[in-house]
Design a protein around this motif. Structure first.
Motif, PDB file in Angstrom:
ATOM      1  N   ILE A 158       0.824  -1.225   0.000  1.00  0.00           N
ATOM      2  CA  ILE A 158       0.000   0.000   0.000  1.00  0.00           C
ATOM      3  C   ILE A 158       0.851   1.264   0.000  1.00  0.00           C
ATOM      4  O   ILE A 158       0.325   2.372   0.046  1.00  0.00           O
ATOM      5  N   PHE A 159       2.183   1.096  -0.072  1.00  0.00           N
ATOM      6  CA  PHE A 159       3.086   2.256  -0.056  1.00  0.00           C
ATOM      7  C   PHE A 159       3.516   2.573  -1.482  1.00  0.00           C
ATOM      8  O   PHE A 159       4.294   1.845  -2.094  1.00  0.00           O
ATOM      9  N   PHE A 160       2.970   3.658  -2.021  1.00  0.00           N
ATOM     10  CA  PHE A 160       3.180   4.042  -3.423  1.00  0.00           C
ATOM     11  C   PHE A 160       4.332   5.038  -3.520  1.00  0.00           C
ATOM     12  O   PHE A 160       4.323   6.090  -2.874  1.00  0.00           O
ATOM     13  N   VAL A 161       5.330   4.673  -4.333  1.00  0.00           N
ATOM     14  CA  VAL A 161       6.488   5.547  -4.555  1.00  0.00           C
ATOM     15  C   VAL A 161       6.217   6.369  -5.816  1.00  0.00           C
ATOM     16  O   VAL A 161       6.261   5.838  -6.934  1.00  0.00           O
ATOM     17  N   LYS A 162       5.926   7.631  -5.619  1.00  0.00           N
ATOM     18  CA  LYS A 162       5.439   8.477  -6.714  1.00  0.00           C
ATOM     19  C   LYS A 162       6.437   8.553  -7.869  1.00  0.00           C
ATOM     20  O   LYS A 162       6.061   8.462  -9.040  1.00  0.00           O
ATOM     21  N   ASP A 163       7.720   8.711  -7.561  1.00  0.00           N
ATOM     22  CA  ASP A 163       8.734   8.872  -8.611  1.00  0.00           C
ATOM     23  C   ASP A 163       8.807   7.657  -9.528  1.00  0.00           C
ATOM     24  O   ASP A 163       9.173   7.779 -10.707  1.00  0.00           O
ATOM     25  N   LEU A 164       8.483   6.469  -8.995  1.00  0.00           N
ATOM     26  CA  LEU A 164       8.586   5.234  -9.776  1.00  0.00           C
ATOM     27  C   LEU A 164       7.235   4.778 -10.310  1.00  0.00           C
ATOM     28  O   LEU A 164       7.164   3.887 -11.150  1.00  0.00           O
ATOM     29  N   GLY A 165       6.150   5.372  -9.803  1.00  0.00           N
ATOM     30  CA  GLY A 165       4.810   4.990 -10.250  1.00  0.00           C
ATOM     31  C   GLY A 165       4.424   3.580  -9.852  1.00  0.00           C
ATOM     32  O   GLY A 165       3.592   2.943 -10.499  1.00  0.00           O
ATOM     33  N   LYS A 166       5.014   3.082  -8.774  1.00  0.00           N
ATOM     34  CA  LYS A 166       4.745   1.717  -8.308  1.00  0.00           C
ATOM     35  C   LYS A 166       4.687   1.694  -6.785  1.00  0.00           C
ATOM     36  O   LYS A 166       5.246   2.568  -6.111  1.00  0.00           O
ATOM     37  N   THR A 167       4.023   0.653  -6.263  1.00  0.00           N
ATOM     38  CA  THR A 167       4.128   0.417  -4.825  1.00  0.00           C
ATOM     39  C   THR A 167       5.454  -0.297  -4.551  1.00  0.00           C
ATOM     40  O   THR A 167       6.076  -0.860  -5.464  1.00  0.00           O
ATOM     41  N   MET A 168       5.846  -0.306  -3.292  1.00  0.00           N
ATOM     42  CA  MET A 168       7.060  -1.033  -2.906  1.00  0.00           C
ATOM     43  C   MET A 168       6.948  -2.512  -3.273  1.00  0.00           C
ATOM     44  O   MET A 168       7.941  -3.158  -3.600  1.00  0.00           O
ATOM     45  N   ALA A 169       5.724  -3.049  -3.210  1.00  0.00           N
ATOM     46  CA  ALA A 169       5.511  -4.471  -3.495  1.00  0.00           C
ATOM     47  C   ALA A 169       5.522  -4.778  -4.993  1.00  0.00           C
ATOM     48  O   ALA A 169       5.490  -5.940  -5.392  1.00  0.00           O
ATOM     49  N   GLN A 174      15.976  -5.731  -6.634  1.00  0.00           N
ATOM     50  CA  GLN A 174      17.058  -4.827  -7.030  1.00  0.00           C
ATOM     51  C   GLN A 174      16.596  -3.372  -7.003  1.00  0.00           C
ATOM     52  O   GLN A 174      17.323  -2.487  -6.526  1.00  0.00           O
ATOM     53  N   GLU A 175      15.381  -3.124  -7.511  1.00  0.00           N
ATOM     54  CA  GLU A 175      14.840  -1.759  -7.488  1.00  0.00           C
ATOM     55  C   GLU A 175      14.641  -1.283  -6.054  1.00  0.00           C
ATOM     56  O   GLU A 175      15.008  -0.153  -5.696  1.00  0.00           O
ATOM     57  N   LYS A 178      17.653  -0.172  -4.082  1.00  0.00           N
ATOM     58  CA  LYS A 178      18.255   1.114  -4.464  1.00  0.00           C
ATOM     59  C   LYS A 178      17.592   2.290  -3.752  1.00  0.00           C
ATOM     60  O   LYS A 178      18.236   3.309  -3.505  1.00  0.00           O
ATOM     61  N   ILE A 179      16.300   2.150  -3.429  1.00  0.00           N
ATOM     62  CA  ILE A 179      15.566   3.326  -2.952  1.00  0.00           C
ATOM     63  C   ILE A 179      14.946   3.164  -1.565  1.00  0.00           C
ATOM     64  O   ILE A 179      14.402   4.122  -1.023  1.00  0.00           O
ATOM     65  N   SER A 180      15.020   1.977  -0.966  1.00  0.00           N
ATOM     66  CA  SER A 180      14.308   1.755   0.293  1.00  0.00           C
ATOM     67  C   SER A 180      14.931   2.538   1.445  1.00  0.00           C
ATOM     68  O   SER A 180      16.082   2.970   1.396  1.00  0.00           O
TER      69      SER A 180
END
Length: 203
Positions: A158-169, A174-175, A178-180
């Motif tokens: 349910i945690f949406f990363v705006k810059d990537l346009g995806k949720t953490m799940a 690998q992705e 890099k950003i967690s």
């Protein structure tokens, strides 16, 4: 191979550490690898305090250096909850799905622009031979209305990363590494690790 003991029994969390430490030539051990590992009570009032309590208790028992983390989800519209209670937000049995559903229920009706949140991670590196050091990292996001993605654990769906346009799940490991929040904290730790290990060697 050099080893580092991560003070966790969470296999998902351990995988993140394995990926991040492998490049430095470390084998990651966890509390699952330690017979009769203590279950340290987290009595601190902050992520940092809990990480230090865990790291120092395990380091005393293990006799060598330990990395402990305390991390969780901070939701602005919930006055910072679940915060340090993230793992047990819906009860003492640490049920990821129940925790996630409780956050969604509490945010019901809150508009998207007010669903800002961040994952926060504090890492403590402790040894019986020297002073404990702490570092921290975070990643900003939004809490969406329903889970998306099959990777990760905890609140990742349910945690949406705006810059990537995806949720953490929805991120590959690998992705995510890099950003967690843990990745950012480990980068901070890496800058201090060599001097810590040198002091450890000389102690």
């Amino acid at each position: 191979m050099k080893t580092v003991l991560i003070a966790t029994k969470n296999k998902g969390k351990a995988k993140e550490f394995e990926s991040l430490f492998a490049s430095k030539g470390y084998e990651v051990l966890t509390l699952l690898d330690i017979p009769n590992a203590p279950d340290v009570e987290e009595t601190g009032s902050s992520f940092e305090e809990n990480a230090v309590i865990k790291a120092e208790a395990i380091a005393r028992q293990a006799g060598h250096f330990v990395v402990a983390d305390d991390s969780g989800l901070i939701v602005d519209a919930l006055d910072g909850r679940p915060g340090i209670f993230s793992a047990r937000y819906a009860g003492e049995d640490k049920n990821d799905q129940a925790n996630l559903e409780k956050v969604l229920e509490e945010l019901r009706g809150v508009p998207e622009g007010e669903r800002t949140a961040r994952f926060y991670c504090s890492l403590a590196l402790a040894s019986p031979n020297q002073e404990t050091i702490t570092v921290a990292g975070s990643v900003e996001g939004l809490i969406i209305n329903e889970p998306r993605g099959d990777s990760g654990f905890g609140y990742d769906p349910i945690f949406f990363v705006k810059d990537l346009g995806k949720t953490m799940a929805e991120l590959s490991s690998q992705e995510k590494n890099k950003i967690s929040h843990r990745a950012h904290a480990l980068k901070e730790l890496e800058s201090l690790l060599d001097s810590f290990l040198e002091r450890e060697r000389l102690s």
